[in-house]
Design an enzyme around this catalytic site. Sequence first.
Site, PDB file in Angstrom:
ATOM      1  N   THR A 153      19.011  20.021   5.315  1.00  0.00           N
ATOM      2  CA  THR A 153      19.755  20.878   6.250  1.00  0.00           C
ATOM      3  C   THR A 153      20.683  19.955   7.030  1.00  0.00           C
ATOM      4  O   THR A 153      21.760  19.638   6.550  1.00  0.00           O
ATOM      5  CB  THR A 153      18.793  21.666   7.165  1.00  0.00           C
ATOM      6  OG1 THR A 153      17.880  20.780   7.775  1.00  0.00           O
ATOM      7  CG2 THR A 153      18.043  22.711   6.366  1.00  0.00           C
ATOM      8  N   LYS A 179      12.260  16.886   3.428  1.00  0.00           N
ATOM      9  CA  LYS A 179      13.434  17.075   4.274  1.00  0.00           C
ATOM     10  C   LYS A 179      12.970  17.236   5.719  1.00  0.00           C
ATOM     11  O   LYS A 179      11.835  17.640   5.985  1.00  0.00           O
ATOM     12  CB  LYS A 179      14.270  18.268   3.834  1.00  0.00           C
ATOM     13  CG  LYS A 179      13.611  19.617   3.865  1.00  0.00           C
ATOM     14  CD  LYS A 179      13.631  20.336   5.187  1.00  0.00           C
ATOM     15  CE  LYS A 179      15.011  20.290   5.823  1.00  0.00           C
ATOM     16  NZ  LYS A 179      14.936  20.968   7.159  1.00  0.00           N
ATOM     17  N   THR A 190      11.907  22.711  10.596  1.00  0.00           N
ATOM     18  CA  THR A 190      11.306  22.617   9.297  1.00  0.00           C
ATOM     19  C   THR A 190      11.183  21.211   8.782  1.00  0.00           C
ATOM     20  O   THR A 190      12.162  20.497   8.635  1.00  0.00           O
ATOM     21  CB  THR A 190      12.155  23.405   8.293  1.00  0.00           C
ATOM     22  OG1 THR A 190      12.672  24.529   8.937  1.00  0.00           O
ATOM     23  CG2 THR A 190      11.327  23.825   7.127  1.00  0.00           C
ATOM     24  N   ASN A 401      21.735  19.101  19.479  1.00  0.00           N
ATOM     25  CA  ASN A 401      20.934  20.277  19.807  1.00  0.00           C
ATOM     26  C   ASN A 401      21.569  21.189  20.844  1.00  0.00           C
ATOM     27  O   ASN A 401      21.055  22.285  21.097  1.00  0.00           O
ATOM     28  CB  ASN A 401      19.545  19.848  20.249  1.00  0.00           C
ATOM     29  CG  ASN A 401      18.725  19.412  19.061  1.00  0.00           C
ATOM     30  OD1 ASN A 401      18.485  20.202  18.161  1.00  0.00           O
ATOM     31  ND2 ASN A 401      18.345  18.150  19.034  1.00  0.00           N
ATOM     32  N   THR A 406      26.815  29.048  16.399  1.00  0.00           N
ATOM     33  CA  THR A 406      27.936  29.657  15.663  1.00  0.00           C
ATOM     34  C   THR A 406      29.040  28.644  15.432  1.00  0.00           C
ATOM     35  O   THR A 406      29.100  27.633  16.097  1.00  0.00           O
ATOM     36  CB  THR A 406      28.499  30.836  16.463  1.00  0.00           C
ATOM     37  OG1 THR A 406      28.657  30.416  17.820  1.00  0.00           O
ATOM     38  CG2 THR A 406      27.561  32.005  16.391  1.00  0.00           C
TER      39      THR A 406
END
Lengths: 406, 406
Positions: A153, A179, A190, A401, A406
């Site tokens: 990601t 990952k 994740t 972060n 968007t």
Amino acid sequence: MPVRLAEPDTLLPVPGIRLGVARAGIRYPDRDDLVVMEVSEGCRCAAVFTTNAFSAAPVNLARLHLSEAAPRYLLINSGNANAGTGDRGLADAVACCRATAEHTACDVRNVLPFSTGVIGEPLPVQNIREAIPRALEQLQQSGWLQAARAIMTTDTVAKGSSRRFHVDREVITVTGIAKGAGMIRPDMATMLAFVATDARVQPDLLQASLQQTVNKSFNRITVDGDTSTNDACVLLATGASGVTEIDSPTHPAYAAFTEALDAVCRELAQAIVRDGEGAHRFVTVRVENGASEDECLAVAYAVAHSPLVKTALFAGDPNWGRILAAVGRAGVDGLDIAHVGIQLDDVSIVEHGARAHGYTEEQGQAVMKQDEITLRIQLGRGEQHATVWTTDLSYDYVRINAEYRT
Amino acid sequence: MPVRLAEPDTLLPVPGIRLGVARAGIRYPDRDDLVVMEVSEGCRCAAVFTTNAFSAAPVNLARLHLSEAAPRYLLINSGNANAGTGDRGLADAVACCRATAEHTACDVRNVLPFSTGVIGEPLPVQNIREAIPRALEQLQQSGWLQAARAIMTTDTVAKGSSRRFHVDREVITVTGIAKGAGMIRPDMATMLAFVATDARVQPDLLQASLQQTVNKSFNRITVDGDTSTNDACVLLATGASGVTEIDSPTHPAYAAFTEALDAVCRELAQAIVRDGEGAHRFVTVRVENGASEDECLAVAYAVAHSPLVKTALFAGDPNWGRILAAVGRAGVDGLDIAHVGIQLDDVSIVEHGARAHGYTEEQGQAVMKQDEITLRIQLGRGEQHATVWTTDLSYDYVRINAEYRT
């Protein structure tokens, strides 16, 4: 800015495992974001999942399927975590598994789903459905590195590791990919790891081996202390090698197998930290001479999670007062300061709970300039120890972060 | 950049308490950094101290003195925490108390020492000794604000609060001052609060009242989760008012007294958060419908300490996925996602563990633009609740804490 981390040159194929990738266009344009991992008949599977109460739909479904049948296919997507998506999320995960089962003529329960990416957005099921046959067409034993890239990601480097060892005249391979780079922009949550071996391992022993190795690797890393909703680590044992079943810790291959497994998982876990969000340094926190491993871990995590210690690490400031304060608040009952010692690599900075005799700031700063640092802490209460790996807290962590989703 | 925080206009004097300040030149040039607080004979004193195992020398000595004698003088310095200083630190704290005792003809055990500032550097005892008589010359009932200024370290605003209430025809005053802005640059580790009243309160009840109010105020704030080595909160009850001794919760003045005490401590505690390092927002995290207050607190702190939630708050990003993930990892046994709800002020963002029906990003962003936000979380398991106050995590927090100590 990964800390001494490069894409692996070689990832050894594991007989019994084939991997295929495809572009499903889930979130990232122009890159692979879907992986199908095919697992040979009779392959044993062990797995550990996130302890977060908000486990994602694919985590819940994978747990259920694992309890009902042996997996034949793992379906992994990046770009969308399918977490916080309620009943619809579960239905979406089922739909993706069903599509895989239809193309491969297996039962839906033979498919395990894994997702990583944004939390709270509906999974684009149609994109995934359409990409599944393309991924299946590409299935190959040498697909590990492409799969490692496809599950990224905001990782900046694909993560993989392999080990091979001999038992008599037979060869056993352990290969894994992972990952993760923290709870990743924009909402990701994740850490995923997939490890496979062609050893044949008795199922309970396989699960126990995975739990043991995870406790020494993935459960010993922290970037920001935020446990994710989608974490999963899967260990597959195809049994395709010629070695007899490893059915107990006294089996002649058991020691070499767990050693290889530990090495692969440790390398993958450390790779996640080295690629940690905004990381400038790779820091090993080792706590020694504790009365129990639990209290060593509590101290190690208190230090590794302290924003003040982490900002000092970012600054390269040998700020032993902050380390000492973090040790002190770790909740170790009856801790006696007078027995605490701290070293930065080989430089003693705290002895008997106060600045070490003869220590100079220059010595500490010389160590702190490095991009890899070992911080050792002695509690002076026993013989136990524990190690965790972490990073510093930098402007880049905040930037990564704080950016909008968007 | 304090969030809606200004220096108090008026701090009401408390009969029985006089304060004097002086420039000792401990660390900051050209400002007061030493406070002597004189306490009338017969004044009762309650205190709570840091739970950090590395409590500083002045904390240990103050605890000891309090157990042996009634305090007559509090000696408070900023610029140096006298923490991590070993046996020498204790001897230095004793020397400062002794100097105060000699000038005031009291016993050394009647003096309580408090220090705030850099950890691990020797206390400049000679500077303090020389400044004590100058501070004593300045003793006055109206010295509260000057004292609040003198105990600041990287605080940007002096913090104080007063309440006054009537009991029959008598008046009782509660006034307090505090300092703190996180574990403060460069190494500070200190929240200090001094609250005084002219009520006469039975000693055990005084300590119980302080503990109760601290659990609702100072123990409910967090900037970075780093418990300090020097935290202390002292409550002095001089008994100089005309009101009879408050000797039980049924005393007619007890309710008004604890209400005033709560209000003063809450205002001081919130002032510390409003002046938190790098703070752009003041955030109230209220967790409701828990099975116990403890689990509500665990969830509130998991959210308030999450670097991912805090960076989203900094960015003004209504990132409910991160909040949900933090709730999920708080360790609440058997938490059922399907019952969890989350609101930003009056905007419902999560219902039944997923995005609220009809919620739009625009609604969330409108709330997140504010500099004060209330984040409410329902666990759907009971009737208990808890509230903590916190800030965002900004570039400025990293900057402030990454700067070298020198």
